[in-house]
Design a protein around this motif. Structure first.
Motif, PDB file in Angstrom:
ATOM      1  N   LEU A 130       0.802  -1.223   0.000  1.00 39.76           N
ATOM      2  CA  LEU A 130       0.000   0.000   0.000  1.00 39.76           C
ATOM      3  C   LEU A 130       0.840   1.281   0.000  1.00 39.76           C
ATOM      4  N   PRO A 131       1.967   1.344   0.758  1.00 39.56           N
ATOM      5  CA  PRO A 131       2.773   2.581   0.710  1.00 39.56           C
ATOM      6  C   PRO A 131       3.289   2.936  -0.679  1.00 39.56           C
ATOM      7  N   PHE A 132       3.470   1.942  -1.561  1.00 40.87           N
ATOM      8  CA  PHE A 132       3.949   2.232  -2.908  1.00 40.87           C
ATOM      9  C   PHE A 132       2.922   2.988  -3.741  1.00 40.87           C
ATOM     10  N   TRP A 133       1.686   3.055  -3.275  1.00 44.48           N
ATOM     11  CA  TRP A 133       0.651   3.757  -4.029  1.00 44.48           C
ATOM     12  C   TRP A 133       0.742   5.269  -3.855  1.00 44.48           C
ATOM     13  N   THR A 134       1.533   5.711  -2.909  1.00 40.63           N
ATOM     14  CA  THR A 134       1.727   7.141  -2.690  1.00 40.63           C
ATOM     15  C   THR A 134       3.176   7.514  -3.008  1.00 40.63           C
ATOM     16  N   SER A 135       3.403   8.787  -3.179  1.00 44.98           N
ATOM     17  CA  SER A 135       4.730   9.268  -3.570  1.00 44.98           C
ATOM     18  C   SER A 135       5.762   8.987  -2.477  1.00 44.98           C
ATOM     19  N   LEU A 137       8.454  10.656  -2.003  1.00 47.52           N
ATOM     20  CA  LEU A 137       8.848  11.936  -1.415  1.00 47.52           C
ATOM     21  C   LEU A 137       7.844  12.405  -0.369  1.00 47.52           C
ATOM     22  N   LEU A 138       6.562  12.233  -0.640  1.00 40.60           N
ATOM     23  CA  LEU A 138       5.537  12.640   0.327  1.00 40.60           C
ATOM     24  C   LEU A 138       5.616  11.806   1.596  1.00 40.60           C
ATOM     25  N   ARG A 139       5.861  10.511   1.451  1.00 43.17           N
ATOM     26  CA  ARG A 139       5.941   9.652   2.628  1.00 43.17           C
ATOM     27  C   ARG A 139       7.121  10.030   3.514  1.00 43.17           C
ATOM     28  N   VAL A 140       8.255  10.356   2.897  1.00 41.89           N
ATOM     29  CA  VAL A 140       9.414  10.760   3.692  1.00 41.89           C
ATOM     30  C   VAL A 140       9.176  12.126   4.332  1.00 41.89           C
ATOM     31  N   TYR A 141       8.573  13.029   3.563  1.00 43.36           N
ATOM     32  CA  TYR A 141       8.331  14.372   4.093  1.00 43.36           C
ATOM     33  C   TYR A 141       7.324  14.331   5.242  1.00 43.36           C
ATOM     34  N   ALA A 142       6.423  13.343   5.249  1.00 45.10           N
ATOM     35  CA  ALA A 142       5.466  13.213   6.348  1.00 45.10           C
ATOM     36  C   ALA A 142       6.187  12.961   7.675  1.00 45.10           C
ATOM     37  N   TRP A 143       7.281  12.201   7.624  1.00 42.54           N
ATOM     38  CA  TRP A 143       8.053  11.964   8.852  1.00 42.54           C
ATOM     39  C   TRP A 143       8.706  13.250   9.339  1.00 42.54           C
ATOM     40  N   LYS A 144       9.039  14.130   8.430  1.00 48.70           N
ATOM     41  CA  LYS A 144       9.604  15.418   8.816  1.00 48.70           C
ATOM     42  C   LYS A 144       8.609  16.208   9.668  1.00 48.70           C
ATOM     43  N   ILE A 145       7.326  16.119   9.305  1.00 47.37           N
ATOM     44  CA  ILE A 145       6.277  16.799  10.074  1.00 47.37           C
ATOM     45  C   ILE A 145       6.023  16.083  11.401  1.00 47.37           C
ATOM     46  N   LEU A 146       6.071  14.764  11.382  1.00 41.61           N
ATOM     47  CA  LEU A 146       5.797  14.006  12.600  1.00 41.61           C
ATOM     48  C   LEU A 146       6.895  14.162  13.649  1.00 41.61           C
ATOM     49  N   LEU A 147       8.161  14.228  13.201  1.00 47.87           N
ATOM     50  CA  LEU A 147       9.286  14.218  14.127  1.00 47.87           C
ATOM     51  C   LEU A 147       9.802  15.602  14.491  1.00 47.87           C
ATOM     52  N   ALA A 148       9.217  16.654  13.960  1.00 50.71           N
ATOM     53  CA  ALA A 148       9.695  18.006  14.244  1.00 50.71           C
ATOM     54  C   ALA A 148       9.554  18.333  15.728  1.00 50.71           C
ATOM     55  N   ASP A 149      10.303  19.362  16.186  1.00 53.47           N
ATOM     56  CA  ASP A 149      10.238  19.742  17.601  1.00 53.47           C
ATOM     57  C   ASP A 149       8.825  20.134  18.010  1.00 53.47           C
ATOM     58  N   THR A 183      10.901   3.195   4.834  1.00 54.32           N
ATOM     59  CA  THR A 183      10.846   3.203   3.374  1.00 54.32           C
ATOM     60  C   THR A 183      11.176   1.849   2.781  1.00 54.32           C
ATOM     61  N   TYR A 184      12.192   1.184   3.318  1.00 54.47           N
ATOM     62  CA  TYR A 184      12.686  -0.048   2.689  1.00 54.47           C
ATOM     63  C   TYR A 184      12.184  -1.324   3.344  1.00 54.47           C
ATOM     64  N   LEU A 185      11.333  -1.229   4.356  1.00 60.06           N
ATOM     65  CA  LEU A 185      10.810  -2.431   5.007  1.00 60.06           C
ATOM     66  C   LEU A 185      10.065  -3.354   4.045  1.00 60.06           C
ATOM     67  N   PRO A 186       9.211  -2.853   3.130  1.00 58.30           N
ATOM     68  CA  PRO A 186       8.555  -3.783   2.191  1.00 58.30           C
ATOM     69  C   PRO A 186       9.525  -4.571   1.326  1.00 58.30           C
ATOM     70  N   PHE A 187      10.700  -4.000   1.018  1.00 58.41           N
ATOM     71  CA  PHE A 187      11.674  -4.716   0.200  1.00 58.41           C
ATOM     72  C   PHE A 187      12.280  -5.910   0.952  1.00 58.41           C
ATOM     73  N   MET A 188      12.157  -5.919   2.265  1.00 59.08           N
ATOM     74  CA  MET A 188      12.610  -7.060   3.055  1.00 59.08           C
ATOM     75  C   MET A 188      11.472  -8.051   3.283  1.00 59.08           C
ATOM     76  N   ILE A 189      10.255  -7.544   3.443  1.00 57.98           N
ATOM     77  CA  ILE A 189       9.125  -8.428   3.730  1.00 57.98           C
ATOM     78  C   ILE A 189       8.804  -9.321   2.542  1.00 57.98           C
TER      79      ILE A 189
END
Length: 307
Positions: A130-135, A137-149, A183-189
């Motif tokens: 399912l994560p491959f259905w979204t961009s 770049l957007l998925r990585v940038y979402a963590w930037k918002i989640l982990l910010a101070d 990001t790379y967990l599905p490539f291992m699963i």
């Protein structure tokens, strides 16, 4: 006395031979066109001298004299400069940590998927993909918002009284590794699941009948039989992690300098293409050479086992 081949037998022999050559030749041609030739071009740039935007020829013919001019100074500089050495070591370190964490997380998940009822497996596979259905770049940038101070996680922890002040998570090794694992967990699963789902469960039943505990059966039967899936998943995670650029750029900080960022700076900031090409060649060799030795070792072991 050998009987002459019938037309049908001759046709089968010819088509069989050509079929085997096609099966082997198509992937070899793909590697030649999309890997070897571009790699040779990059290697040529790495040993060339650059004048403005023009690369000088390596082979010169003048007055009956053939000259070969190869510039190795870039490679010598890489071996002497601490920036490049630390960037390579940092890339290998974070790639290894990410691969190990992906394996620890993915193996139980893949095992659960493989042991689930057959009618549930397509839905579980869809959740993994399912994560491959979204961009990306957007998925990585979402963590930037989640982990910010002042991001989502810190605000929730402050509201719940778990923290007195925001926790520094962004631009740290933690945020970098978290982003790469996510990001790379599905490539291992997926390789692990493809391997585990084909395993013969009668081997586990036989081990239990012979007195082995479930834990012993897992370590002595399941894990060895899934070795090819572990290796495939580890390579699919480790190789792209070494040259990763987007995740360190968005989630990493000064302590997480990786070779992908160095390549970007050399290409586009310094405009030093020969140096950038040299960095790229060394990075590829750091990945390809160990894999080649491992494949040779594995082939020798499998050959010895058959013998």
């Amino acid at each position: 006395m050998r009987l002459p081949l019938t037309p049908r037998a001759l046709y089968d022999r010819i088509t069989g031979s050509w079929g085997r050559k096609a099966v082997i030749g198509v992937p070899l041609a793909f590697l030649l066109v999309f890997f070897l030739l571009p790699f040779l071009v990059v290697m040529k740039i790495s040993v060339s001298e650059m004048e403005n935007v023009v690369f000088k020829d390596l082979v010169l013919w003048s007055d009956g004299v053939l000259q070969l001019k190869i510039k190795l100074g870039n490679y010598l500089f890489i071996g002497e400069d601490e920036l490049y050495l630390s960037a390579y070591l940092s890339s290998l370190k974070f790639a290894a940590i990410t691969t190990l964490l992906c394996l620890l997380i993915a193996y139980p998940f893949a095992y659960f998927m493989a042991r689930s009822p057959a009618d549930k497996r397509p839905a579980l596979l869809m959740l993994v993909m399912l994560p491959f259905w979204t961009s990306f770049l957007l998925r990585v940038y979402a963590w930037k918002i989640l982990l910010a101070d002042n991001g989502v996680l810190n605000n929730l922890a402050l509201l719940a009284g778990l923290l007195d002040e925001p926790l520094k998570m962004m631009n740290t090794p933690f945020s970098l590794v978290l982003g790469m694992v996510y990001t790379y967990l599905p490539f291992m699963i997926l390789p692990l699941y493809a391997n585990l789902v084909k395993m013969d469960l009668r081997l586990l039943e036989a081990a239990l009948d012979l007195g082995a505990t479930p834990w012993q059966a897992f370590w002595r039967i399941t894990v060895p039989l899934s070795k090819s899936g572990i290796i495939a998943g580890a390579l699919l995670v480790f190789i792209p992690c070494v040259g990763e650029f987007v995740i360190p750029e968005l989630l990493g900080g000064p302590q997480t300098l990786m070779i992908g960022r160095v390549l970007w700076d050399e290409f586009f900031s310094n405009n030093d293409w020969p140096m950038a090409a040299s960095v790229a060649v060394v990075m590829v060799l750091l990945i390809i050479v160990p894999i080649a030795f491992f494949n040779k070792y594995q082939a020798e072991n499998s050959g010895g086992a058959r013998g």
